[in-house]
Design an enzyme around this catalytic site. Sequence first.
Site, mmCIF file in Angstrom:
data_model
loop_
_atom_site.group_PDB
_atom_site.id
_atom_site.type_symbol
_atom_site.label_atom_id
_atom_site.label_comp_id
_atom_site.label_asym_id
_atom_site.label_seq_id
_atom_site.Cartn_x
_atom_site.Cartn_y
_atom_site.Cartn_z
ATOM 1 N N THR A 1 1.054 -1.093 -0.145
ATOM 2 C CA THR A 1 -0.122 0.005 0.068
ATOM 3 C C THR A 1 0.829 1.084 0.136
ATOM 4 O OG1 THR A 1 -0.179 -0.024 2.286
ATOM 5 C CG2 THR A 1 -1.779 -1.241 1.236
ATOM 6 N N HIS A 2 0.593 2.097 -0.751
ATOM 7 C CA HIS A 2 1.323 3.628 -1.001
ATOM 8 C C HIS A 2 2.591 3.161 -1.100
ATOM 9 C CE1 HIS A 2 -1.710 5.493 1.788
ATOM 10 N NE2 HIS A 2 -1.344 4.337 2.527
ATOM 11 N N LYS B 1 21.375 -0.307 -20.630
ATOM 12 C CA LYS B 1 19.867 -0.104 -20.479
ATOM 13 C C LYS B 1 19.125 -1.273 -21.206
ATOM 14 C CE LYS B 1 17.984 2.580 -18.572
ATOM 15 N NZ LYS B 1 17.404 4.012 -18.850
#
Length: 478
Positions: A159-160, A287
């Site tokens: 959560t959050h 990347k």
Amino acid sequence: MTDRTNRSWGGRFAEPTDAFVQRFTASVSFDRRLYRHDIQGSLAHARMLARIGVLSAEELAQIEAGFAQIQAEIEAGRFAWSEALEDVHMNLEAALTERIGEAGKKLHTARSRNDQVATDIRLWLRDEIDAIGAELTRLQEGIVELAARHTDTLMPGFTHLQTAQPVTFGHHLLAWFEMLDRDWERLQDCRRRLNRCPLGSAALAGTGFPIDRHYTAAALGFDAPTANSLDAVSDRDFAIEFCAAASLLLVHLSRMAEELVLWTSAQFDFVRLPDRFCTGSSIMPQKKNPDVPELVRGKAGRVAGHLVALLMLMKGQPLAYNKDNQEDKEPLFDTVDTVRDCLRAFADMVPALEVNAQAMREAARRGYATATDLADYLVRKGVPFREAHEIVGRAVRTALEKGVDLAELPLEALRALCPRIEGDVYQVLTLEGSVAARDHVGGTAPSRVAAAVAEARRRLAERSGATWAPSTQGRSRR
Ligand code: ARG
């Protein structure tokens, strides 16, 4: 055929259409995409006209042969579309007359482009919803099969975006499944409501010919004719509904996409995407970018934009047909194309995900994910929940200071915080104990996830074909 004076309403006009106006008002550059459904609708209309004696059997045969030839030309890329003929409807009708003569000129009896286009879009969108439904099902199948392999793989639930409580990866995946399942239901619901046949509404008021609307509706696989001619030619609410369902679907895909972006980052490393779904950087050699999920996330905005475009298009339009409605097609077409591409990307990608169960487990362990379990343990030992919450908060602080997990705190340290704590506490502090305890409908316990997988498979199996079968209920009645 490109002469601006040679248009189907020529009789009323004293001068040719302005060249700019011709370009501005034409839709053939995009609505030619409807050609197959336009022909399908025209054939049903022609057969109905033959049944009521407006066309002879011979004329109907010519129309059928003419359209077969035209369709073959279009599909071979040999058909010359003309902007002067404005839209797909007039292009096809003119081509028919060019090929078969008089009979072609009779086709437009008892019909207007207004009921024609309203029918075409419905037919086209119905096919697209079915194709989208199949692709959505493929994605859901991929999700369920991945969940089946991870009913007891532990990960942090958030959560959050902070570690909250441990969950199983299978449970998380089945949350995706449920979101998409409602999207599928919404699409089917939209399909049910659009499946009414406008043919026979003509321009707006119906027609004086003794048409058989039940025949054309049934011939085209519609459930029934539309009930009001003014409404049938003017409203595009079905396209709006579709775009609303599509927007929600894309919002859901964007949430899944965001999780994949997070999870594939080096910081999380929960899952890996095979190279074929990624791209590199032109400057940073290390990347491997999750471009596909990022693009899907971005395309959600574009589809929501199309929904708003259609809502604003419809707002304030008086009955019945207005040319505004020609603007419905490009947003609708692009919505369909975007949804299909995004679903395809996800349906291909999800089964190919490589899951790093070790990293998931480690992240759950590090985040004090079993703190709530400790509080619940204290409650079972008679401590009121609010007090338990406070005690566990102090336990977490102690663990943080020592740089260890809750399960690594010695019993004396725990008992110093609350003497009711006993040796059995370590069972609830494990990740396995935490998820196993959530053993109820909709919970994350591995046994519940396995049951949810079975239920999801059952729903998918039930789906095949059932709602898509064309209706046969049309009767021959005016
Ligand atoms: N191209 C038009 C459209 O897409 C077809 C209907 C035209 N009807 C009319 N009355 N101008 O809406």
